[in-house]
Design a protein around this motif. Structure first.
Motif, PDB file in Angstrom:
ATOM      1  N   THR A   5      18.268  49.280  42.729  1.00  0.00           N
ATOM      2  CA  THR A   5      18.864  48.225  43.541  1.00  0.00           C
ATOM      3  C   THR A   5      20.377  48.392  43.532  1.00  0.00           C
ATOM      4  OG1 THR A   5      17.078  46.688  42.969  1.00  0.00           O
ATOM      5  CG2 THR A   5      19.087  45.732  43.869  1.00  0.00           C
ATOM      6  N   THR A   6      21.000  48.188  44.684  1.00  0.00           N
ATOM      7  CA  THR A   6      22.452  48.273  44.781  1.00  0.00           C
ATOM      8  C   THR A   6      23.022  46.899  45.096  1.00  0.00           C
ATOM      9  OG1 THR A   6      22.431  48.772  47.150  1.00  0.00           O
ATOM     10  CG2 THR A   6      22.286  50.645  45.629  1.00  0.00           C
ATOM     11  N   GLU A   7      24.162  46.601  44.531  1.00  0.00           N
ATOM     12  CA  GLU A   7      24.846  45.355  44.853  1.00  0.00           C
ATOM     13  C   GLU A   7      26.346  45.558  44.721  1.00  0.00           C
ATOM     14  OE1 GLU A   7      24.662  42.064  41.926  1.00  0.00           O
ATOM     15  OE2 GLU A   7      23.227  43.325  40.868  1.00  0.00           O
ATOM     16  N   ALA A   8      27.102  44.729  45.431  1.00  0.00           N
ATOM     17  CA  ALA A   8      28.557  44.804  45.382  1.00  0.00           C
ATOM     18  C   ALA A   8      29.118  43.424  45.692  1.00  0.00           C
ATOM     19  CB  ALA A   8      29.093  45.824  46.382  1.00  0.00           C
ATOM     20  N   ALA A   9      30.247  43.127  45.090  1.00  0.00           N
ATOM     21  CA  ALA A   9      30.903  41.841  45.325  1.00  0.00           C
ATOM     22  C   ALA A   9      32.410  42.048  45.374  1.00  0.00           C
ATOM     23  CB  ALA A   9      30.543  40.838  44.239  1.00  0.00           C
ATOM     24  N   LEU A  10      33.018  41.626  46.476  1.00  0.00           N
ATOM     25  CA  LEU A  10      34.471  41.555  46.567  1.00  0.00           C
ATOM     26  C   LEU A  10      34.858  40.137  46.167  1.00  0.00           C
ATOM     27  CD1 LEU A  10      37.245  42.668  47.414  1.00  0.00           C
ATOM     28  CD2 LEU A  10      36.770  41.832  49.722  1.00  0.00           C
ATOM     29  N   THR A  11      35.505  39.995  45.021  1.00  0.00           N
ATOM     30  CA  THR A  11      35.823  38.686  44.461  1.00  0.00           C
ATOM     31  C   THR A  11      37.328  38.516  44.379  1.00  0.00           C
ATOM     32  OG1 THR A  11      33.815  38.781  43.124  1.00  0.00           O
ATOM     33  CG2 THR A  11      35.450  37.156  42.502  1.00  0.00           C
ATOM     34  N   VAL A  12      37.840  37.497  45.058  1.00  0.00           N
ATOM     35  CA  VAL A  12      39.280  37.228  45.091  1.00  0.00           C
ATOM     36  C   VAL A  12      39.519  35.810  44.599  1.00  0.00           C
ATOM     37  CG1 VAL A  12      41.344  37.065  46.531  1.00  0.00           C
ATOM     38  CG2 VAL A  12      39.612  38.818  47.016  1.00  0.00           C
ATOM     39  N   LEU A  13      40.336  35.670  43.567  1.00  0.00           N
ATOM     40  CA  LEU A  13      40.724  34.350  43.078  1.00  0.00           C
ATOM     41  C   LEU A  13      41.860  33.819  43.946  1.00  0.00           C
ATOM     42  CD1 LEU A  13      40.717  32.050  40.979  1.00  0.00           C
ATOM     43  CD2 LEU A  13      42.359  33.399  39.648  1.00  0.00           C
ATOM     44  N   MET A  14      41.650  32.648  44.512  1.00  0.00           N
ATOM     45  CA  MET A  14      42.663  31.982  45.330  1.00  0.00           C
ATOM     46  C   MET A  14      43.177  30.786  44.543  1.00  0.00           C
ATOM     47  SD  MET A  14      42.335  30.528  49.243  1.00  0.00           S
ATOM     48  CE  MET A  14      41.219  29.198  48.783  1.00  0.00           C
ATOM     49  N   LEU A  15      44.416  30.890  44.055  1.00  0.00           N
ATOM     50  CA  LEU A  15      44.994  29.883  43.168  1.00  0.00           C
ATOM     51  C   LEU A  15      46.214  29.255  43.837  1.00  0.00           C
ATOM     52  CD1 LEU A  15      44.936  28.614  40.296  1.00  0.00           C
ATOM     53  CD2 LEU A  15      46.474  30.462  39.591  1.00  0.00           C
ATOM     54  N   GLU A  16      46.183  27.938  43.993  1.00  0.00           N
ATOM     55  CA  GLU A  16      47.303  27.235  44.619  1.00  0.00           C
ATOM     56  C   GLU A  16      48.413  26.995  43.603  1.00  0.00           C
ATOM     57  OE1 GLU A  16      46.741  23.738  46.805  1.00  0.00           O
ATOM     58  OE2 GLU A  16      45.632  24.686  48.429  1.00  0.00           O
ATOM     59  N   ARG A  17      49.645  27.306  43.991  1.00  0.00           N
ATOM     60  CA  ARG A  17      50.813  27.009  43.175  1.00  0.00           C
ATOM     61  C   ARG A  17      51.267  25.579  43.446  1.00  0.00           C
ATOM     62  NH1 ARG A  17      52.468  32.200  45.119  1.00  0.00           N
ATOM     63  NH2 ARG A  17      53.969  31.163  46.511  1.00  0.00           N
ATOM     64  N   PRO A  18      52.014  24.970  42.509  1.00  0.00           N
ATOM     65  CA  PRO A  18      52.500  23.596  42.757  1.00  0.00           C
ATOM     66  C   PRO A  18      53.342  23.477  44.014  1.00  0.00           C
ATOM     67  CG  PRO A  18      52.744  24.174  40.443  1.00  0.00           C
ATOM     68  CD  PRO A  18      52.310  25.424  41.141  1.00  0.00           C
ATOM     69  N   SER A  19      54.015  24.562  44.427  1.00  0.00           N
ATOM     70  CA  SER A  19      54.838  24.523  45.632  1.00  0.00           C
ATOM     71  C   SER A  19      54.013  24.481  46.907  1.00  0.00           C
ATOM     72  CB  SER A  19      55.754  25.751  45.666  1.00  0.00           C
ATOM     73  OG  SER A  19      54.983  26.940  45.772  1.00  0.00           O
ATOM     74  N   GLY A  20      52.714  24.737  46.800  1.00  0.00           N
ATOM     75  CA  GLY A  20      51.858  24.797  47.982  1.00  0.00           C
ATOM     76  C   GLY A  20      51.546  26.216  48.402  1.00  0.00           C
ATOM     77  N   GLY A  21      52.252  27.190  47.816  1.00  0.00           N
ATOM     78  CA  GLY A  21      51.920  28.583  48.089  1.00  0.00           C
ATOM     79  C   GLY A  21      50.604  28.965  47.442  1.00  0.00           C
ATOM     80  N   ILE A  22      50.068  30.091  47.833  1.00  0.00           N
ATOM     81  CA  ILE A  22      48.763  30.526  47.332  1.00  0.00           C
ATOM     82  C   ILE A  22      48.880  31.929  46.760  1.00  0.00           C
ATOM     83  CG2 ILE A  22      46.402  31.152  47.988  1.00  0.00           C
ATOM     84  CD1 ILE A  22      46.436  28.919  50.008  1.00  0.00           C
ATOM     85  N   ASP A  23      48.391  32.099  45.543  1.00  0.00           N
ATOM     86  CA  ASP A  23      48.297  33.416  44.917  1.00  0.00           C
ATOM     87  C   ASP A  23      46.887  33.958  45.136  1.00  0.00           C
ATOM     88  OD1 ASP A  23      50.870  33.556  43.965  1.00  0.00           O
ATOM     89  OD2 ASP A  23      50.383  32.629  42.035  1.00  0.00           O
ATOM     90  N   LEU A  24      46.805  35.204  45.544  1.00  0.00           N
ATOM     91  CA  LEU A  24      45.520  35.891  45.677  1.00  0.00           C
ATOM     92  C   LEU A  24      45.503  37.061  44.711  1.00  0.00           C
ATOM     93  CD1 LEU A  24      45.152  36.018  49.581  1.00  0.00           C
ATOM     94  CD2 LEU A  24      44.054  34.421  48.000  1.00  0.00           C
ATOM     95  N   ARG A  25      44.433  37.171  43.931  1.00  0.00           N
ATOM     96  CA  ARG A  25      44.319  38.289  42.997  1.00  0.00           C
ATOM     97  C   ARG A  25      42.855  38.676  42.838  1.00  0.00           C
ATOM     98  NH1 ARG A  25      46.470  34.906  37.867  1.00  0.00           N
ATOM     99  NH2 ARG A  25      47.904  34.267  39.512  1.00  0.00           N
ATOM    100  N   ASP A  26      42.633  39.935  42.559  1.00  0.00           N
ATOM    101  CA  ASP A  26      41.264  40.392  42.338  1.00  0.00           C
ATOM    102  C   ASP A  26      40.694  39.732  41.090  1.00  0.00           C
ATOM    103  OD1 ASP A  26      39.162  42.653  43.049  1.00  0.00           O
ATOM    104  OD2 ASP A  26      39.388  42.629  40.875  1.00  0.00           O
ATOM    105  N   ASN A  27      39.442  39.324  41.159  1.00  0.00           N
ATOM    106  CA  ASN A  27      38.789  38.649  40.039  1.00  0.00           C
ATOM    107  C   ASN A  27      37.581  39.455  39.583  1.00  0.00           C
ATOM    108  OD1 ASN A  27      38.574  36.673  38.130  1.00  0.00           O
ATOM    109  ND2 ASN A  27      37.716  35.120  39.487  1.00  0.00           N
ATOM    110  N   SER A  28      37.849  40.734  39.298  1.00  0.00           N
ATOM    111  CA  SER A  28      36.833  41.681  38.828  1.00  0.00           C
ATOM    112  C   SER A  28      35.759  41.944  39.885  1.00  0.00           C
ATOM    113  CB  SER A  28      36.195  41.218  37.507  1.00  0.00           C
ATOM    114  OG  SER A  28      37.142  41.248  36.461  1.00  0.00           O
ATOM    115  N   SER A  29      36.208  42.369  41.077  1.00  0.00           N
ATOM    116  CA  SER A  29      35.259  42.868  42.079  1.00  0.00           C
ATOM    117  C   SER A  29      34.501  44.051  41.500  1.00  0.00           C
ATOM    118  CB  SER A  29      36.021  43.300  43.336  1.00  0.00           C
ATOM    119  OG  SER A  29      36.747  42.227  43.893  1.00  0.00           O
ATOM    120  N   TYR A  30      33.265  44.261  41.969  1.00  0.00           N
ATOM    121  CA  TYR A  30      32.460  45.295  41.326  1.00  0.00           C
ATOM    122  C   TYR A  30      31.440  45.896  42.290  1.00  0.00           C
ATOM    123  CZ  TYR A  30      28.956  41.567  41.003  1.00  0.00           C
ATOM    124  OH  TYR A  30      28.065  40.549  41.294  1.00  0.00           O
TER     125      TYR A  30
END
Length: 510
Positions: A93-118
């Motif tokens: 069986t094959t599987e894959a996940a693109l996982t991106v953490l979307m974290l809001e900063r207090p200023s209202g900006g958004i940080d995007l970072r990989d969250n262990s895609s596999y």
């Protein structure tokens, strides 16, 4: 609504809207809080403004968030694009996940970072159970969720094991795991690119990990794992033309005894996938089936790494690091009880930096004290009101050190940092410098125990929205700030040890 979402996640509906399939573990937190009602802006270090909307790590206690990297006040979501398909070959069986953490900063900006895609290949031979098989998992960008240790607070071997200088280039890795009905075993590796300060070029650093677990009884599991990691060379010595490698290794083990509840894992260790099981695990309300159920775990880690010897130029010496954690939870009808104990020496707290100051062992003659704390708590669920009040009480002896020579301020430290002082280390690089002497007898200042008590409530308004309240009192005689003395020289001075704070949150999770 639960049925519609489950159908959407399993692909049985004609369409799969993004709100149901692509966003996993979404948390919105609206807070009104004050970490210390006795203090106003500018009176303490760190600064304590008056009550405001919002909150963060400053509003938490030493026993909070033991099994997660988050403070609980964040607004975040995980964007997960997940695909699982049978391969062209039987049993695979094959599987894959693109996982991106979307974290809001207090200023209202958004940080995007990989969250262990596999990407994962799973092979299950004929006749093996549904959860058994041989799997190979590749992490193309970040293998941070592939870690050693079991409680998140004392886990190690994530991306930070190569120091923060490696995270900009990413820390990918791979894991090969064999899982049977009552045991598992795995081996894996990571690589990082870190600047070699001697040749002024990036070089590859390697890390290797392995571990296993065995359900000795239906109620008893034992697990162990170890790893070896390169960390580059000491930058300060490289600037002087000396090549001094920094390497680390260690082992972790735990035993878990559980009755009536399965062995749990920190959510920050798990790999995200958007399927019905993940939805149920994240957001199903707490169950109170009646009777007694409980779990208790004892975990320990022993690590070692080479650091620069401050007493002999150009030489590296091994520095040991140790941590032990005890966790116990019990549920009896509508009551829940929990106890938590932790021992971390200062070397373990600073292991990923590495050392204090960075890349250096403690000078000979340094008095080093470990962090130790114990906390107990209980809560009671009132089903008719969907209301759960509770309390927590804890005592902490913070880690500290006292060096025979000043470690801060360089070769010509300012007057406020001269002489030998006791430095309290509350967490990684979070320091409180105590005055030189204390009391009427001018005795040496030492780190004192910290006492904390907290009353809590949780009121579930629906399956996805809850109101949470906390009021806490802390007695901490180690609070210091810098104030000018009669000569106009900034010196460490004690703050009021009493602090009373509160947190009120309206939280939604979906």
């Amino acid at each position: 609504m639960r049925t519609l979402r489950t159908l959407a996640l399993t692909g049985l509906t004609l369409s799969t809207p993004a709100w149901a399939g692509d966003f996993v573990d979404t948390r919105l937190s609206f807070a009104f809080a004050d970490d210390n009602v006795f203090a106003n802006a500018g009176e303490t270090t760190p600064n304590s403004p008056t009550a405001r909307f919002g909150g963060g790590l400053q509003n938490t206690q030493f026993y909070d968030n033991f099994n997660t990297r988050f403070s609980g006040f964040e607004t975040l979501s995980n964007i997960v694009l997940y695909k699982r398909m049978p391969a062209f070959f039987e049993g695979l069986t094959t599987e894959a996940a693109l996982t991106v953490l979307m974290l809001e900063r207090p200023s209202g900006g958004i940080d995007l970072r990989d969250n262990s895609s596999y990407i994962r290949l799973h092979y299950r031979p004929a006749g093996w159970g549904e959860n058994e098989g041989l799997s190979l998992t590749g992490f193309p960008v970040s293998a941070d969720r592939f870690r050693l240790g079991y409680a998140y607070r004392i886990s190690w071997g994530g991306s930070g094991i190569f120091t923060t200088r490696a995270t900009a280039a990413g820390v990918p890795g791979a894991r090969l795991q064999l899982t049977r009905d009552r045991w598992y075993a795995y081996a894996g590796a990571k690589t990082a690119l870190v600047l070699n300060d001697l040749i002024k070029e990036q070089e590859t650093l390697y890390g290797f990990m392995a571990g296993a677990g065995w359900d000795v009884l239906d109620t008893l599991r034992v697990e162990a794992g170890g790893g070896y990691f390169q960390k580059g060379i000491v930058p300060g010595l490289a600037a002087l033309g000396v090549e001094a490698p920094v390497n680390s290794a260690g082992v972790s083990a735990q035993a878990v005894y559980h009755v009536g509840v399965p062995v749990g894992t920190s959510i920050d260790f798990r790999l995200y996938k958007n399927d019905p099981e993940m939805y149920q695990r994240f957001f199903s309300p707490e169950q109170y089936p009646g009777g007694l159920s409980y779990t208790a775990s004892l975990e320990g880690s022993y690590l070692v790494q080479t650091l620069s010897d401050p007493d002999v130029f150009g030489r590296t010496v091994p520095q040991e690091a140790k941590a032990v954690a005890l966790q116990a939870r019990a549920k009896w009808n509508y009551w829940r009880f929990h106890a938590l104990g932790l021992y971390r020496d200062l070397s373990f707290i600073q292991f990923e930096v590495p050392g204090l100051p960075p890349f250096n062992d403690f000078p000979k003659g340094t008095e080093v004290k470990p962090e130790m704390f114990f906390a107990v708590g209980a809560d009671y669920h009132i089903p008719a009101l969907h209301f759960t009040p509770g309390f927590i009480f804890g005592v902490q002896q913070p880690s500290s050190f006292r060096s025979p020579d000043p470690l801060f301020g360089g070769n010509n430290p300012p007057p406020g940092l001269t002489g030998t002082r006791t430095v309290v280390v509350r967490d990684v690089n979070v320091l409180s410098i105590l005055p030189t002497t204390c009391g009427d007898d001018n005795a040496i200042c030492r780190a004192d125990p910290i006492i904390s008590a907290k009353g809590t409530f949780r009121w579930d308004l629906s399956e996805s929205v809850s109101a949470v309240g906390e009021i806490y009192y802390t007695y901490d005689r180690n609070r210091t700030t810098f104030r000018d003395d009669v000569f106009g020289v900034a010196q460490p001075s004690f703050e009021d040890p009493h602090a009373l704070g509160f947190n009120t949150l309206l939280q939604a999770r979906f």
